[in-house]
Motif scaffolding. Sequence first.
Motif, PDB file in Angstrom:
ATOM      1  N   ARG A   2      50.956  31.929  14.750  1.00 53.84           N
ATOM      2  CA  ARG A   2      50.258  30.814  15.119  1.00 53.84           C
ATOM      3  C   ARG A   2      50.887  29.928  16.329  1.00 53.84           C
ATOM      4  NH1 ARG A   2      49.748  26.633  10.057  1.00 53.84           N
ATOM      5  NH2 ARG A   2      48.797  28.462   9.211  1.00 53.84           N
ATOM      6  N   PHE A   4      52.274  26.415  18.134  1.00 56.42           N
ATOM      7  CA  PHE A   4      52.582  25.004  17.670  1.00 56.42           C
ATOM      8  C   PHE A   4      52.841  24.222  18.822  1.00 56.42           C
ATOM      9  CE2 PHE A   4      53.850  27.572  14.331  1.00 56.42           C
ATOM     10  CZ  PHE A   4      53.792  27.221  13.110  1.00 56.42           C
ATOM     11  N   TYR A 167      63.203  25.882  13.746  1.00 53.15           N
ATOM     12  CA  TYR A 167      61.932  25.468  14.371  1.00 53.15           C
ATOM     13  C   TYR A 167      62.101  24.986  15.834  1.00 53.15           C
ATOM     14  CZ  TYR A 167      57.926  22.292  15.359  1.00 53.15           C
ATOM     15  OH  TYR A 167      57.144  21.331  15.905  1.00 53.15           O
ATOM     16  N   ILE A 171      60.427  27.894  18.085  1.00 55.00           N
ATOM     17  CA  ILE A 171      58.904  27.596  18.342  1.00 55.00           C
ATOM     18  C   ILE A 171      58.613  26.642  19.526  1.00 55.00           C
ATOM     19  CG2 ILE A 171      56.938  26.502  17.279  1.00 55.00           C
ATOM     20  CD1 ILE A 171      57.790  29.125  16.240  1.00 55.00           C
ATOM     21  N   PHE A 214      55.978  20.445  12.265  1.00 52.64           N
ATOM     22  CA  PHE A 214      57.122  21.001  11.359  1.00 52.64           C
ATOM     23  C   PHE A 214      56.611  21.393   9.801  1.00 52.64           C
ATOM     24  CE2 PHE A 214      60.833  20.186   8.339  1.00 52.64           C
ATOM     25  CZ  PHE A 214      61.380  21.464   8.743  1.00 52.64           C
ATOM     26  N   GLU A 216      53.574  22.354   9.201  1.00 53.25           N
ATOM     27  CA  GLU A 216      52.835  23.584   9.738  1.00 53.25           C
ATOM     28  C   GLU A 216      53.618  24.870   9.856  1.00 53.25           C
ATOM     29  OE1 GLU A 216      50.285  22.557  12.977  1.00 53.25           O
ATOM     30  OE2 GLU A 216      48.866  21.399  11.788  1.00 53.25           O
ATOM     31  N   TYR A 217      54.949  24.479  10.609  1.00 50.51           N
ATOM     32  CA  TYR A 217      55.603  25.558  10.610  1.00 50.51           C
ATOM     33  C   TYR A 217      56.256  26.175   9.291  1.00 50.51           C
ATOM     34  CZ  TYR A 217      60.138  27.975  11.825  1.00 50.51           C
ATOM     35  OH  TYR A 217      61.052  28.783  11.826  1.00 50.51           O
ATOM     36  N   SER A 220      53.687  28.328   7.666  1.00 51.08           N
ATOM     37  CA  SER A 220      53.224  29.585   8.397  1.00 51.08           C
ATOM     38  C   SER A 220      53.798  30.684   7.671  1.00 51.08           C
ATOM     39  CB  SER A 220      53.568  29.332   9.873  1.00 51.08           C
ATOM     40  OG  SER A 220      54.912  29.559  10.122  1.00 51.08           O
ATOM     41  N   SER A 223      59.236  30.380   8.727  1.00 50.82           N
ATOM     42  CA  SER A 223      60.477  29.729   8.411  1.00 50.82           C
ATOM     43  C   SER A 223      61.364  30.796   7.545  1.00 50.82           C
ATOM     44  CB  SER A 223      60.394  28.422   7.716  1.00 50.82           C
ATOM     45  OG  SER A 223      61.713  27.980   7.264  1.00 50.82           O
TER      46      SER A 223
END
Length: 232
Positions: A2, A4, A167, A171, A214, A216-217, A220, A223
């Motif tokens: 995904r 970001f 993150y 990301i 964050f 959404e991370y 996902s 993490s």
Amino acid sequence: MRKFKNHNVPALVHPHPSELPDERKWKHSYRRPLTFLFMYRKRSFCDLPFFETVQEILSYYTCPSTCPAICCKIADIKMDENDLETLRQTPEYKDKADWIESCNEDEEHHYKICPPCPFLGSDRCSVYDSRPALCRMFPFNICNKPDVLLLFPCDMAAGIFKDYLEYSERILKQPVPATTIDAFKESHSSISTNLNAGLPIPMLLIKIHCLLPFKEYLGSGLSFQGNPKIPV
């Protein structure tokens, strides 16, 4: 994987005293939260635009069994009418009602519980499922800056911060500065010392607009989910 959005700004900063809500610096966790309601023209804390996002972030973390419930002992807990009505439905309310005070800020009538919270027993909340909205947000705290929240450096926050470091590096490709990491580590490790000495607790500022990506991370599966028992 995904994608970001990269916001191109560090989400966490260790605030300079001039950036803080008032001259008392970080003395209390909840600094004029009713001002926040006034700014957003809301009557309930649960209606604030970031509340649900914070709740989803916190759903990935738990307080460790050794948590000393600092959040219930160091600051007034501000409540709106919805919070009070929810507490009224609990069997514990009748014996604790006298601890709840009326207050006014920005011409709005609300309520507060002075520390230590009377609903706390053996360092555990006796009304956990009915606790006020600001309690549900902890260790995120409202200040009177409209675009940021504060992160109190408790053990749960250490897990959140660890995941944010991951993150930011993996990301956003924008590692958090070492000075910010060191500042959080120092604040996290010195909570008890500062409280016993009557000193303020330094907290980190988090940009509100960075919370959604964050969240959404975390959802996902990318993490590693930092262990809240392990300091950064």
